[in-house]
Scaffold this motif. Structure first.
Motif, mmCIF file in Angstrom:
data_model
loop_
_atom_site.group_PDB
_atom_site.id
_atom_site.type_symbol
_atom_site.label_atom_id
_atom_site.label_comp_id
_atom_site.label_asym_id
_atom_site.label_seq_id
_atom_site.Cartn_x
_atom_site.Cartn_y
_atom_site.Cartn_z
ATOM 1 N N GLU A 134 -24.811 -0.435 -34.082
ATOM 2 C CA GLU A 134 -24.777 1.179 -34.274
ATOM 3 C C GLU A 134 -23.789 1.097 -36.353
ATOM 4 O O GLU A 134 -24.310 1.556 -37.094
ATOM 5 C CB GLU A 134 -23.523 1.495 -34.001
ATOM 6 N N TRP A 165 -26.521 0.197 -38.786
ATOM 7 C CA TRP A 165 -27.667 2.029 -39.023
ATOM 8 C C TRP A 165 -26.547 2.974 -39.378
ATOM 9 O O TRP A 165 -26.679 3.897 -40.281
ATOM 10 C CB TRP A 165 -28.441 2.460 -37.921
ATOM 11 N N GLY A 166 -24.830 2.639 -39.860
ATOM 12 C CA GLY A 166 -24.334 3.345 -40.441
ATOM 13 C C GLY A 166 -23.666 4.363 -39.271
ATOM 14 O O GLY A 166 -23.107 5.427 -39.624
ATOM 15 N N ASN A 167 -23.829 4.322 -38.221
ATOM 16 C CA ASN A 167 -24.025 5.312 -37.169
ATOM 17 C C ASN A 167 -22.552 5.452 -36.046
ATOM 18 O O ASN A 167 -21.934 6.146 -35.887
ATOM 19 C CB ASN A 167 -25.143 5.382 -36.032
ATOM 20 N N ARG A 176 -19.170 4.856 -37.405
ATOM 21 C CA ARG A 176 -18.534 5.433 -38.691
ATOM 22 C C ARG A 176 -19.029 7.415 -38.200
ATOM 23 O O ARG A 176 -17.331 7.501 -37.676
ATOM 24 C CB ARG A 176 -18.219 5.815 -40.041
ATOM 25 N N ALA A 177 -19.662 7.562 -37.371
ATOM 26 C CA ALA A 177 -20.488 9.193 -37.079
ATOM 27 C C ALA A 177 -19.368 9.695 -35.658
ATOM 28 O O ALA A 177 -19.018 10.007 -35.618
ATOM 29 C CB ALA A 177 -21.665 9.336 -36.924
ATOM 30 N N LEU A 178 -19.744 7.893 -35.537
ATOM 31 C CA LEU A 178 -19.179 8.302 -33.399
ATOM 32 C C LEU A 178 -18.505 8.117 -33.428
ATOM 33 O O LEU A 178 -17.031 8.798 -32.872
ATOM 34 C CB LEU A 178 -20.055 6.784 -32.663
ATOM 35 N N LEU A 181 -10.950 6.091 -39.691
ATOM 36 C CA LEU A 181 -11.598 4.661 -39.664
ATOM 37 C C LEU A 181 -11.269 4.292 -39.941
ATOM 38 O O LEU A 181 -11.984 2.913 -40.069
ATOM 39 C CB LEU A 181 -13.118 5.196 -40.262
ATOM 40 N N HIS A 186 -23.218 8.209 -47.085
ATOM 41 C CA HIS A 186 -24.953 8.833 -46.575
ATOM 42 C C HIS A 186 -25.022 9.113 -45.119
ATOM 43 O O HIS A 186 -24.010 8.495 -44.712
ATOM 44 C CB HIS A 186 -25.958 7.742 -46.863
ATOM 45 N N ALA A 217 -25.605 8.847 -41.046
ATOM 46 C CA ALA A 217 -26.540 7.598 -40.426
ATOM 47 C C ALA A 217 -26.863 8.127 -39.419
ATOM 48 O O ALA A 217 -25.918 8.877 -38.294
ATOM 49 C CB ALA A 217 -26.337 6.769 -40.726
ATOM 50 N N PHE A 218 -27.737 7.416 -38.457
ATOM 51 C CA PHE A 218 -28.385 8.372 -37.256
ATOM 52 C C PHE A 218 -28.797 7.372 -36.475
ATOM 53 O O PHE A 218 -29.327 5.837 -37.160
ATOM 54 C CB PHE A 218 -29.225 9.254 -37.365
ATOM 55 N N TYR A 224 -24.791 12.446 -29.919
ATOM 56 C CA TYR A 224 -23.375 12.588 -30.909
ATOM 57 C C TYR A 224 -22.045 13.659 -30.617
ATOM 58 O O TYR A 224 -21.148 12.996 -29.667
ATOM 59 C CB TYR A 224 -23.690 12.122 -32.616
ATOM 60 N N ARG A 248 -24.761 17.897 -38.246
ATOM 61 C CA ARG A 248 -24.187 17.335 -37.146
ATOM 62 C C ARG A 248 -22.646 17.333 -37.669
ATOM 63 O O ARG A 248 -21.694 18.044 -36.889
ATOM 64 C CB ARG A 248 -24.680 15.571 -37.122
#
Lengths: 271, 319
Positions: A90, A93-95, A97-99, B70, B101, B103-104, B117, B162
């Motif tokens: 995760e 992928w950089g995902n 931080r979104a999660l 974060l 950027h 990211a997914f 998500y 998103r």
């Protein structure tokens, strides 16, 4: 918690790598079975009564024979891969931080990711056993084992019972490796690095365990008791070492997961 | 916009909107040598579209990461909608974000990424504003393709989708137009205006000053982790009046203008001159040129925020 578990399970279920790894777990027992069927081993040719020789007399023993070889390398590698991938993929992928920008507690994410890693390692073990059992029964039949005096007689029920215990024991023995890979996975953005570290732990432990000169220290290595289940099939005896091995795993799980939890809660998510 | 004296529970200004973002004394030290954010204060009120400006390494992204839980601040306190920011806090249900950027999960489709998500937070995808999000993404049938096949622009648009998926009350975007072509950038600006008109508060980090000038009502300038200045965009640009002039004799005009009180800087700029004014109006500039016999073809006001920004950073460097 259940929603997060479901989403993480979907991610794994749709991941090509998961299918390749689990497919390999199914394919190898079939290949081994075919090789044994085409060229059955002779008694003593490999230096004694081994599980492969016994398994040609009852397909119910083939899963044990195949577990013996796969739990020394490929199964460990796959478990390490799943564990190392948990958080680090995760992050890579950089995902991540979104999660974590959602109302998702880090402890909860850790718990879910660890559960999925352990479940995949267990699933890999089950796939080996089930595939080997089906292939073994087709190739060598559904028989009790009676090869006295070379091996103790075992009924179908006994063999199936031993197989169940052995599968559970091997799966449980993977958890220290999984926990270590998982811990490293919280610390790096490289899933391959975390997986390699977990596999490295197994290799290091195995090498050290072979050095008898270091004495009782070997008893606390995570791989020391990993093969102790085999006596159930060769001698019809469940070794007390299995209980020691199972307990030893608990210690490693507590330490590695504890460090992972402590580290990840404090980690700055930069990737 | 209130900074500096604003507190987490500041109720002394009843005529202004609810404080959506409040940070006081925020600092982040990554190592003994790297102080990314230094005693930073920020306050954004409901309905504001606030631009966070600063050069590379100013601490913009670190600030946004702290506001999303974060990154752990070394010191200071912060709140969103009056609730302290902690990792995974419930208040993030009201926040849409895109940091750096987009990211997914690469092997999943755009739509599946949006769904997972959203559902990871315990919400039903059916309750999300999928229609608006898909409109923002503008991916058509490609929304069903694996994300790893997307261009950077497509990923960026999906990231914006998103961010708006949950009809957020507060939108936090870090360089949202990175990787987009001019047409897509325009669409993003329109989107931001639309969500702001709908009452969503926006905090936007960008290095494109013209973008901030067009979209934002307020701006905060930071440099080397510290707050340099904040206020409405009009307030910030007021002190930085500049003009672009085209004349028949640029070299003579430069010599002349450098001697005119109230002209801070004159430089060649393409076919004309860029003049930063400090105390005189544009008509006085034209008057000085004409009196000297220099013919003026064009005079336009330009790059106001850019001038203000560069001026502020210049002052900060001198300090």
């Amino acid at each position: 918690m259940m929603a997060l578990l479901r989403t993480e399970a979907v991610k794994q279920a749709r991941r090509p790598r998961t299918w390749v790894a689990l497919g390999l777990m199914a394919a190898i027992p079939i290949i081994i079975t075919f090789a044994l069927w085409a060229n059955p081993p002779q008694l003593g040719r490999e230096g004694g009564t081994d599980l492969f020789y016994l398994s040609t007399h009852s397909g119910l023993l083939l899963p044990a024979a195949i577990l013996m070889v796969m739990s020394r390398f490929l199964l460990i590698m796959v478990a390490a891969l799943f564990a190392g991938d948990a958080i680090a993929s995760e992050a890579s992928w950089g995902n991540l931080r979104a999660l974590l920008a959602r109302p998702v507690r880090r402890e909860r994410l850790l718990g879910v990711k660890l559960s999925i890693s352990v479940a995949l390692a267990f699933l890999a073990t089950i796939i080996i056993v089930v595939t080997a059992l089906v292939a073994g029964v087709i190739a060598f039949g559904w028989h009790p084992l009676d090869l006295r005096p070379f091996a103790p007689a075992q009924s179908v029920g006994t063999l199936l019972g031993h197989l169940g215990i052995a599968s559970g024991y091997i799966a449980w023995s993977l958890t220290s490796i999984v926990a270590f890979g998982f811990m490293i996975s919280t610390m790096t953005d490289s899933p391959a690095g975390a997986g390699s570290a977990a596999f490295g732990l197994y290799i290091t432990s195995s090498i050290l365990d072979n050095i008898t000169a270091i004495g009782v220290i070997r008893n606390v290595f995570p791989t020391h008791y990993i093969d102790k289940w085999q006596s159930m099939f060769t001698d019809n005896v469940a070794s007390t070492d299995m209980a020691r091995g199972a307990l030893l795993q608990v210690g490693y799980i507590v330490v590695f997961c504890g460090v992972a939890w402590w580290y990840f809660r404090r980690k700055d998510i930069m990737s | 916009m209130v900074t500096g004296a604003a507190t987490l529970s500041d109720t002394s200004e009843p005529d202004v909107g609810e404080i959506v973002v409040s940070a006081r004394g925020l600092s982040k030290r990554f190592s003994s040598a790297v102080l990314a954010v230094d005693n930073f204060d920020l306050s954004v009120r409901r309905g504001e579209v606030c631009g966070l400006l600063g050069p590379n390494g100013a601490g913009k992204t670190t600030t946004l990461r702290m506001l999303l839980g974060l990154v752990h601040p070394t010191a200071g306190e912060m709140a969103l909608f009056g609730q302290p920011v902690t990792p995974g806090a419930e208040v993030f249900r009201r926040v849409g974000s895109m940091i750096e950027h987009a990211a997914f999960v690469p092997y999943l489709s755009g739509l599946t990424n949006l769904r997972l998500y959203w559902e990871a937070g315990g919400d039903r995808f059916e309750d999300a504003d999928v229609e608006t999000a898909l409109g923002v993404a503008g991916l058509g049938d490609a929304i069903h393709r694996k994300v790893k096949t997307y261009s950077q622009g497509m990923r960026q648009r999906l990231g914006l989708a998103r961010a708006v998926l949950g009809r957020p009350d507060f939108l936090m975007l870090d360089e949202p137009t990175n990787g987009l072509d001019p047409q897509e950038m325009k669409a993003v600006r329109q989107l931001l205006r639309r969500v702001a008109d709908g009452g969503t508060t926006v905090l936007l980090s960008s290095h494109l000053l013209s973008e901030v000038e067009q979209v934002c009502t307020h701006a905060v300038v930071m440099d080397r982790g510290r707050l340099v200045k904040s206020g409405t965009v009009a307030e910030l640009t007021q002190s930085a009046v500049s003009a672009y002039v085209e004349v028949d004799d640029p070299d003579r005009a430069i010599t002349l203008l450098r001697g005119v009180p109230g002209v801070a800087e004159v430089v060649h700029d393409g076919a004309g001159l860029s003049v930063r004014l400090d105390g005189i109006e544009r008509w006085q500039l034209v008057d000085a040129l004409v009196r000297a016999g220099i013919k003026v073809a064009t005079v336009t006001a330009r790059h106001q925020l850019e001038d203000a920004f560069l001026g502020l950073l210049g002052e900060e460097t001198v300090r």
